[in-house]
Enzyme design. Structure first.
Site, mmCIF file in Angstrom:
data_model
loop_
_atom_site.group_PDB
_atom_site.id
_atom_site.type_symbol
_atom_site.label_atom_id
_atom_site.label_comp_id
_atom_site.label_asym_id
_atom_site.label_seq_id
_atom_site.Cartn_x
_atom_site.Cartn_y
_atom_site.Cartn_z
ATOM 1 N N LYS A 91 0.940 -1.368 -0.076
ATOM 2 C CA LYS A 91 0.111 0.012 -0.112
ATOM 3 C C LYS A 91 0.779 1.323 -0.045
ATOM 4 O O LYS A 91 0.407 2.227 -0.342
ATOM 5 C CB LYS A 91 -1.082 -0.063 1.132
ATOM 6 C CG LYS A 91 -2.071 -0.882 1.332
ATOM 7 C CD LYS A 91 -3.222 -0.778 1.856
ATOM 8 C CE LYS A 91 -4.356 -1.621 1.644
ATOM 9 N NZ LYS A 91 -4.262 -3.007 1.961
ATOM 10 N N GLU A 113 -9.751 7.145 3.800
ATOM 11 C CA GLU A 113 -10.849 6.435 4.328
ATOM 12 C C GLU A 113 -9.909 4.793 4.642
ATOM 13 O O GLU A 113 -8.938 4.792 4.161
ATOM 14 C CB GLU A 113 -11.910 6.037 3.542
ATOM 15 C CG GLU A 113 -11.639 4.857 2.468
ATOM 16 C CD GLU A 113 -10.727 5.041 1.312
ATOM 17 O OE1 GLU A 113 -10.117 6.511 1.164
ATOM 18 O OE2 GLU A 113 -9.941 4.023 0.789
ATOM 19 N N SER A 379 1.461 -10.028 -1.370
ATOM 20 C CA SER A 379 1.298 -8.579 -0.977
ATOM 21 C C SER A 379 1.534 -7.969 0.377
ATOM 22 O O SER A 379 1.789 -6.975 0.621
ATOM 23 C CB SER A 379 -0.109 -8.097 -1.201
ATOM 24 O OG SER A 379 -1.062 -9.185 -0.247
HETATM 25 C C1 LIG Z 1 -5.059 -4.158 1.313
HETATM 26 C C2 LIG Z 1 -4.311 -5.231 1.272
HETATM 27 C C3 LIG Z 1 -4.764 -6.164 0.100
HETATM 28 C C4 LIG Z 1 -6.097 -5.817 -0.731
HETATM 29 O O1 LIG Z 1 -6.156 -4.580 -1.580
HETATM 30 P P1 LIG Z 1 -5.846 -4.556 -3.084
HETATM 31 O O2 LIG Z 1 -6.035 -2.865 -3.305
HETATM 32 O O3 LIG Z 1 -6.758 -5.375 -3.753
HETATM 33 O O4 LIG Z 1 -4.285 -4.721 -3.046
HETATM 34 C C5 LIG Z 1 -4.213 -7.349 -0.143
HETATM 35 N N1 LIG Z 1 -3.183 -7.491 0.569
HETATM 36 C C6 LIG Z 1 -2.841 -6.939 1.797
HETATM 37 C C7 LIG Z 1 -1.627 -7.593 2.609
HETATM 38 C C8 LIG Z 1 -3.434 -5.672 2.054
HETATM 39 O O5 LIG Z 1 -2.975 -5.065 2.984
#
Ligand SMILES: *Cc1c(COP(=O)(O)O)cnc(C)c1O
Length: 395
Positions: A91, A113, A379
């Site tokens: 993020k 948000e 992610s």
């Molecule tokens: C917020 C988040 C997501 C989902 O958000 P996307 O915009 O779909 O990437 C996925 N993995 C993690 C670790 C997150 O913090």
């Protein structure tokens, strides 16, 4: 005919996207639309953005060959380690980009948000870095559920404003943030946390996250003597980490893209967040896209064990990838994701976020060749999810 997966001049991916906003928001969104490409292509912007990604976020993140996982699935699995980014997920790539745009537009006040609090923390972090005022709208219920992230935001100097309207969760927090932006058009920038919202947000956020696939290409070239893998797998909440991981492969048609959604307790259970399967075309947060809704168009409350995938829509790029079948969409249940989260922990010594564990669970749904190169976008890390893991596995 070659399909183009980039946004068109009107802000659409095929039939999805656009900017369906109240008239009073028009000046803010229009200011951004007219300036975002100009600002982000300036060499001084690129220099500052890349320097912060390197020195502050810790990029490039490794592309790690997961040996034991590869042996188990009899294929070549690489993990793109976004979990090693500062603040623990992808993020921050987006919030760094947007704070630099906000500064160049002369904004002094930042709003955001947040649902699970991860985007709120990433926003509060870059506001502290730049010394800008930060207000984060968060539903009252989410504030109770996510108290460690509320504490983090406060430590970082942000004000967390509780939202008491509606279901007191993410969509209500978004409504309040939009209301704030309408009331403060001059000095405020609204940092949206995924590839959602009115044009130009989906495109702007995709571009900031595209550093992920840019790095994958260079790293694969070095390790495998090819820029392109056979598969790229990423989880989809709003779709920003997937957009970043797919971006530079969108027009490489032989690279198989797999988007993984949260099935929750099952796609047909009434407790799910599998938007591509359960959604219909509608308008959410200013964008025409697939979203889960009742027959009279009211947004359905989504469910997933993972707070970051618990979103009733997907960004317009993903609706387009689904409609054109450029990407394959797979739905993974809570139980399947939790088992994959433990599997990665035990086999590779990496505890993933539960969002990410959904992407890992897709390995069980496909048959790979032993020579295939499979890249999974890792992610985020699982520290924030420890309590959920503890409760689920009675650790
Ligand atoms: C917020 C988040 C997501 C989902 O958000 P996307 O915009 O779909 O990437 C996925 N993995 C993690 C670790 C997150 O913090």
């Amino acid at each position: 005919m070659k399909t183009n997966y980039n946004i068109d001049e009107n802000g659409y991916y095929g039939t999805f996207g656009g900017a369906f906003i109240p008239e009073m928001l028009y000046p803010n969104v229009e200011e951004l639309r007219q300036n975002y490409l100009k600002i982000t292509s300036e060499s001084s912007f690129q220099k500052e953005f890349l320097a912060l990604l390197k020195e502050y976020v810790g990029r490039p993140t490794p592309l790690y060959f997961a040996k034991r996982l590869s042996e188990k699935y009899d294929t070549k699995i690489y993990l793109k380690r976004e979990d090693l980014c500062h603040t623990g997920a992808h993020k921050i790539n987006n919030t760094i980009g947007q704070i630099l745009v906000a500064k160049r537009l002369g904004k002094t006040r930042i709003i955001a948000e947040t649902g699970a609090g991860q985007h709120g923390v990433a926003t509060a972090t870059v506001c502290a870095l730049m010394g800008l005022q930060c207000i984060v709208y968060m539903g009252e219920i989410d504030i109770q559920r996510q108290s460690p992230n509320v504490a983090r935001m406060k430590m970082l100097g942000a004000e967390v404003r509780p939202v008491l309207s509606g279901s007191k969760t993410l969509k209500d927090a978004t409504n309040e943030a939009i209301r704030d932006w309408i009331n403060h058009p001059q000095n405020t920038h609204y940092i949206i946390g995924s590839v959602v919202g009115p044009h130009p947000y989906p495109d702007m956020v995709s571009r900031f996250q595209s550093v992920i696939s840019e790095e994958i290409k260079a790293q694969l070239l070095e390790k495998e003597a090819t820029e392109n893998p056979n598969y790229i797998i990423a989880c989809v909440g709003g779709g920003s980490n997937a957009a970043g991981a797919f971006y530079h492969f969108l027009n490489e048609e032989h690279v198989h893209l797999i988007a993984v959604e949260a099935a929750g307790k099952g796609v047909g259970s009434g407790e799910s967040a599998a938007t591509s399967i359960l959604g219909k075309i509608g308008i959410i947060h200013g964008s025409k896209t697939l979203l889960m809704q009742t027959s009279d168009g009211q947004i359905t409350e989504p469910y997933s064990i993972s707070a970051g995938l618990d979103y009733p829509g997907v960004g317009p790029l993903h609706s387009h990838l689904f409609e054109t079948q450029r990407a394959e969409f797979i739905a993974i249940t809570d139980d399947e994701a939790m088992l994959s989260g433990i599997e990665l922990s035990k086999m590779e010594g990496i505890i993933p976020a539960i969002e990410t564990a959904h992407a890992l669970a897709a390995l069980d749904k496909k048959q790979f060749q032993s020579s295939d190169i499979v890249v999974i976008n890792l992610s985020g890390r699982g520290d924030k999810d420890l309590n959920t893991y503890i409760d689920y596995f009675k650790l």
